[in-house]
Design an enzyme around this catalytic site. Sequence first.
Site, PDB file in Angstrom:
ATOM      1  N   TYR A  41       1.016  -1.358   0.078  1.00 40.93           N
ATOM      2  CA  TYR A  41      -0.310  -0.056   0.384  1.00 40.93           C
ATOM      3  C   TYR A  41       1.401   1.014  -0.176  1.00 40.93           C
ATOM      4  O   TYR A  41       0.760   2.168  -0.361  1.00 40.93           O
ATOM      5  CB  TYR A  41      -0.757  -0.079   1.425  1.00 40.93           C
ATOM      6  CG  TYR A  41      -2.430  -0.958   1.174  1.00 40.93           C
ATOM      7  CD1 TYR A  41      -2.383  -2.137   0.805  1.00 40.93           C
ATOM      8  CD2 TYR A  41      -3.710   0.117   1.994  1.00 40.93           C
ATOM      9  CE1 TYR A  41      -3.469  -2.663   0.504  1.00 40.93           C
ATOM     10  CE2 TYR A  41      -4.669  -0.516   0.852  1.00 40.93           C
ATOM     11  CZ  TYR A  41      -4.878  -1.890   0.813  1.00 40.93           C
ATOM     12  OH  TYR A  41      -5.563  -2.623   0.914  1.00 40.93           O
ATOM     13  N   LYS A  60       3.142 -15.450   2.661  1.00 39.95           N
ATOM     14  CA  LYS A  60       3.304 -16.007   0.921  1.00 39.95           C
ATOM     15  C   LYS A  60       4.941 -16.635   1.296  1.00 39.95           C
ATOM     16  O   LYS A  60       5.150 -15.681   0.772  1.00 39.95           O
ATOM     17  CB  LYS A  60       2.624 -15.446   0.509  1.00 39.95           C
ATOM     18  CG  LYS A  60       2.718 -15.583  -1.185  1.00 39.95           C
ATOM     19  CD  LYS A  60       1.309 -16.978  -1.129  1.00 39.95           C
ATOM     20  CE  LYS A  60       1.642 -18.034  -2.379  1.00 39.95           C
ATOM     21  NZ  LYS A  60       0.843 -19.428  -2.634  1.00 39.95           N
ATOM     22  N   ASP A  96      -2.773 -18.300   0.683  1.00 39.93           N
ATOM     23  CA  ASP A  96      -4.237 -19.014  -0.411  1.00 39.93           C
ATOM     24  C   ASP A  96      -4.922 -20.202   0.339  1.00 39.93           C
ATOM     25  O   ASP A  96      -5.819 -19.478   0.852  1.00 39.93           O
ATOM     26  CB  ASP A  96      -3.156 -19.344  -1.731  1.00 39.93           C
ATOM     27  CG  ASP A  96      -1.975 -20.360  -1.083  1.00 39.93           C
ATOM     28  OD1 ASP A  96      -1.598 -19.978   0.304  1.00 39.93           O
ATOM     29  OD2 ASP A  96      -1.846 -20.586  -2.459  1.00 39.93           O
ATOM     30  N   ASP A 130     -12.362  -8.905   4.608  1.00 45.74           N
ATOM     31  CA  ASP A 130     -13.759  -8.855   3.795  1.00 45.74           C
ATOM     32  C   ASP A 130     -14.068 -10.302   3.644  1.00 45.74           C
ATOM     33  O   ASP A 130     -15.550 -10.598   4.042  1.00 45.74           O
ATOM     34  CB  ASP A 130     -13.403  -8.101   2.278  1.00 45.74           C
ATOM     35  CG  ASP A 130     -14.170  -7.235   2.670  1.00 45.74           C
ATOM     36  OD1 ASP A 130     -13.474  -6.122   3.358  1.00 45.74           O
ATOM     37  OD2 ASP A 130     -14.612  -6.732   1.412  1.00 45.74           O
ATOM     38  N   ASP A 163      -6.469  -7.166   4.324  1.00 45.85           N
ATOM     39  CA  ASP A 163      -7.838  -5.893   3.436  1.00 45.85           C
ATOM     40  C   ASP A 163      -8.510  -6.998   3.061  1.00 45.85           C
ATOM     41  O   ASP A 163      -9.489  -7.023   3.173  1.00 45.85           O
ATOM     42  CB  ASP A 163      -7.177  -5.630   2.139  1.00 45.85           C
ATOM     43  CG  ASP A 163      -8.006  -4.734   1.965  1.00 45.85           C
ATOM     44  OD1 ASP A 163      -9.464  -3.800   1.941  1.00 45.85           O
ATOM     45  OD2 ASP A 163      -8.467  -4.580   0.544  1.00 45.85           O
TER      46      ASP A 163
HETATM   47  C1  IPM Z   1     -10.212  -1.208   3.943  1.00 46.28           C
HETATM   48  C2  IPM Z   1     -10.960  -0.637   2.380  1.00 46.28           C
HETATM   49  C3  IPM Z   1      -9.876   0.487   2.108  1.00 46.28           C
HETATM   50  C4  IPM Z   1      -8.191  -0.345   2.330  1.00 46.28           C
HETATM   51  C5  IPM Z   1      -9.714   1.618   0.661  1.00 46.28           C
HETATM   52  C6  IPM Z   1     -10.428   2.107   0.636  1.00 46.28           C
HETATM   53  C7  IPM Z   1      -8.613   2.600   0.309  1.00 46.28           C
HETATM   54  O1  IPM Z   1     -11.223  -1.232   1.524  1.00 46.28           O
HETATM   55  O2  IPM Z   1     -10.556  -0.068   5.089  1.00 46.28           O
HETATM   56  O3  IPM Z   1     -10.267  -2.084   4.059  1.00 46.28           O
HETATM   57  O4  IPM Z   1      -7.971  -1.180   0.765  1.00 46.28           O
HETATM   58  O5  IPM Z   1      -7.519  -0.104   3.332  1.00 46.28           O
HETATM   59 MG    MG Z   2     -10.891  -3.533   2.679  1.00 41.15          MG
END
Ligand code: IPM
Ligand code: MG
Length: 351
Positions: free
Chosen positions: A135, A186, A218, A246, A242
């Site tokens: 990042y 990884k 993975d 999710d 990240d």
């Molecule tokens: C998160 C989001 C952010 C990230 C984006 C919006 C930049 O996906 O907070 O997980 O990638 O960190």
């Molecule tokens: Mg995210």
Amino acid sequence: MKIAVLPGDGIGPEIVAQAVKVLKALDLDISMTEAPIGGAGYEAAGDPLPEATLKLAKEADAVLLGAVGDWKYDKLERHLRPERGLLRIRKELNLFANLRPALLYPELASASTLKPEVVSGLDIMIVRELTGDIYFGQPRGISKLENGEREGINTMRYNESEIRRIGRVAFDIAMKRNKKVCSVDKANVLEATELWRQVMIELSAEYPEVELSHMYVDNAAMQLIRAPKQFDVMVTGNIFGDILSDEASMLTGSIGMLPSASLDENNKGMYEPSHGSAPDIAGKDIANPLATILSVAMMLRYTFNDEANAQRVENAVKKALAQGYRTADIWTEGSNKVGCNAMGDAVVAAL
Ligand code: IPM
Ligand code: MG
């Protein structure tokens, strides 16, 4: 207690309004000041992180953030895009430790796309490093090669001290939970994460009671769906965290349920839902405010050291769910479908 409130874009203002309502209902000695970030910052000051917003955030004890981003800004130069405002505030405030708890509320077991027996009782803490990795690594950018072709570059990099300090956060949290840390990397392909694994192993010597395991990312993605309850604390770098957070959110029924805390070395923190700004449903009063409300509970716990009120908020959310209130994303047959605002009211009433 001074809280900077940054609603941001999309559904940000609606969900933050519910969290503010809950904070006010707690009747604590707090002051809240609002400022724009993301697309809203760009509209207000030509900058996704306006100087005044950054100043306010730096002076505050904690930051409450909604979400940033909207397709209409996708054509702007990268440094003007909403996401850059979010990444910059994380970096400027040195919020390297991102905690994303994936906790299944029993009432929502049937809202998950996974079988109830796979997810019931689920309680995972994902510890994501937030200010390093691909990042932020240099070099980065899109440039033209000699042959005229374009090339995109990002750089995954971590130094030892960055790995060690996030590792410490994970081990310390594990000590207060089930004493298991799974470090995700990884290391079979990427040197940056080979170092990650080495440092985690070194650090584990200081935590003899904690059982450290390692998993390639993975496999971790697969295991999260196959048998998520094997995990207690997962610690990983910025990009893997990240993605995995999710994924983990869906185990809990909806990404609309997953709060987060981003902390610096002194537990100053920024609190935001793990989900995005969902511009497609913005302004329709259908977004789920619970992740943001649960982020307020994390704020009380981690920055204000107020465990009692943190639990009050979490119990109020549980009660609202037990009473059958559901936003569209977690609605199942037989429950009571409510909008964003009504869900906020239900939590306040339960308080
Ligand atoms: C998160 C989001 C952010 C990230 C984006 C919006 C930049 O996906 O907070 O997980 O990638 O960190
Ligand atoms: Mg995210």
